[in-house]
Design a protein around this motif. Sequence first.
Motif, PDB file in Angstrom:
ATOM      1  N   GLY A 105       7.339  25.411  -3.028  1.00  0.00           N
ATOM      2  CA  GLY A 105       7.419  24.284  -3.957  1.00  0.00           C
ATOM      3  C   GLY A 105       6.465  23.174  -3.571  1.00  0.00           C
ATOM      4  O   GLY A 105       5.598  23.337  -2.711  1.00  0.00           O
ATOM      5  N   ASN A 106       6.654  22.058  -4.216  1.00  0.00           N
ATOM      6  CA  ASN A 106       5.845  20.873  -3.959  1.00  0.00           C
ATOM      7  C   ASN A 106       6.694  19.850  -3.222  1.00  0.00           C
ATOM      8  O   ASN A 106       7.758  19.454  -3.703  1.00  0.00           O
ATOM      9  N   ASN A 107       6.226  19.424  -2.065  1.00  0.00           N
ATOM     10  CA  ASN A 107       6.947  18.444  -1.262  1.00  0.00           C
ATOM     11  C   ASN A 107       6.040  17.256  -1.014  1.00  0.00           C
ATOM     12  O   ASN A 107       4.882  17.425  -0.631  1.00  0.00           O
ATOM     13  N   ALA A 108       6.577  16.051  -1.197  1.00  0.00           N
ATOM     14  CA  ALA A 108       5.796  14.840  -0.990  1.00  0.00           C
ATOM     15  C   ALA A 108       6.579  13.871  -0.129  1.00  0.00           C
ATOM     16  O   ALA A 108       7.788  13.720  -0.277  1.00  0.00           O
ATOM     17  N   GLU A 109       5.880  13.218   0.774  1.00  0.00           N
ATOM     18  CA  GLU A 109       6.466  12.176   1.613  1.00  0.00           C
ATOM     19  C   GLU A 109       5.775  10.866   1.233  1.00  0.00           C
ATOM     20  O   GLU A 109       4.569  10.705   1.430  1.00  0.00           O
ATOM     21  N   VAL A 110       6.539   9.941   0.674  1.00  0.00           N
ATOM     22  CA  VAL A 110       5.996   8.681   0.184  1.00  0.00           C
ATOM     23  C   VAL A 110       6.435   7.559   1.105  1.00  0.00           C
ATOM     24  O   VAL A 110       7.624   7.410   1.386  1.00  0.00           O
ATOM     25  N   THR A 111       5.470   6.777   1.587  1.00  0.00           N
ATOM     26  CA  THR A 111       5.775   5.614   2.426  1.00  0.00           C
ATOM     27  C   THR A 111       5.031   4.402   1.872  1.00  0.00           C
ATOM     28  O   THR A 111       4.030   4.536   1.167  1.00  0.00           O
ATOM     29  N   VAL A 170       0.865  -1.171   0.000  1.00  0.00           N
ATOM     30  CA  VAL A 170       0.000   0.000   0.000  1.00  0.00           C
ATOM     31  C   VAL A 170       0.902   1.221   0.000  1.00  0.00           C
ATOM     32  O   VAL A 170       1.799   1.344   0.841  1.00  0.00           O
ATOM     33  N   GLN A 171       0.684   2.120  -0.954  1.00  0.00           N
ATOM     34  CA  GLN A 171       1.492   3.330  -1.062  1.00  0.00           C
ATOM     35  C   GLN A 171       0.703   4.484  -0.448  1.00  0.00           C
ATOM     36  O   GLN A 171      -0.438   4.742  -0.821  1.00  0.00           O
ATOM     37  N   HIS A 172       1.343   5.211   0.496  1.00  0.00           N
ATOM     38  CA  HIS A 172       0.752   6.387   1.133  1.00  0.00           C
ATOM     39  C   HIS A 172       1.581   7.611   0.741  1.00  0.00           C
ATOM     40  O   HIS A 172       2.806   7.571   0.824  1.00  0.00           O
ATOM     41  N   VAL A 173       0.918   8.667   0.319  1.00  0.00           N
ATOM     42  CA  VAL A 173       1.618   9.888  -0.077  1.00  0.00           C
ATOM     43  C   VAL A 173       0.967  11.060   0.642  1.00  0.00           C
ATOM     44  O   VAL A 173      -0.237  11.276   0.532  1.00  0.00           O
ATOM     45  N   LYS A 174       1.790  11.820   1.387  1.00  0.00           N
ATOM     46  CA  LYS A 174       1.358  13.081   1.994  1.00  0.00           C
ATOM     47  C   LYS A 174       2.098  14.181   1.257  1.00  0.00           C
ATOM     48  O   LYS A 174       3.310  14.107   1.070  1.00  0.00           O
ATOM     49  N   TYR A 175       1.367  15.193   0.815  1.00  0.00           N
ATOM     50  CA  TYR A 175       2.014  16.233   0.025  1.00  0.00           C
ATOM     51  C   TYR A 175       1.564  17.616   0.476  1.00  0.00           C
ATOM     52  O   TYR A 175       0.492  17.797   1.038  1.00  0.00           O
ATOM     53  N   VAL A 176       2.457  18.587   0.216  1.00  0.00           N
ATOM     54  CA  VAL A 176       2.214  19.995   0.514  1.00  0.00           C
ATOM     55  C   VAL A 176       2.690  20.787  -0.702  1.00  0.00           C
ATOM     56  O   VAL A 176       3.787  20.564  -1.202  1.00  0.00           O
TER      57      VAL A 176
END
Length: 152
Positions: free
Chosen positions: A108-114, A97-103
């Motif tokens: 700019g665009n920042n994403a944290e992928v777990t 399962v891929q979880h992405v939190k982004y701002v």
Amino acid sequence: MLFVFAALLAVAVADSRPAYQPAYRPAYQPAYQPAYKPAYKPKGYGHHDDYSEPRPYQFGYAVNDHYHGAVFSQNEQADAYGNVEGYYSVNLPDGRVQHVKYVANDYGNNAEVTYEGEAQYPQYKPAYQPAYKPAYPVHPAPAYQPAYKPAY
């Protein structure tokens, strides 16, 4: 006297109706009559919405299809300053399962992928296995035979 005559002639000409009258005037109405008139005034072609200022919004959705196995979701919100925060997750074909939190903001665009779980690649097994085994070769292999024998 000439002046009075010209004034009367001008009044008579201005008041007269055209000599042409249509011979036939239809007494019917067209078949289509709109049932209602809209209460709003539609925007014309020259109207443009102003998108220069950010507008706050919030939305989200989720899908959990037990029949096909599709599971994914997303949530996003934006403030009046143009800052966007969001989250989405999706089930990958390898079992994770891929979880992405982004701002997204002025920096700019920042994403944290777990990822959750371990990738698995099982051995492929066809869904249908035939119950019989064909005997190979069914026909004997062809053998080359020349059409004529050269005489040397």
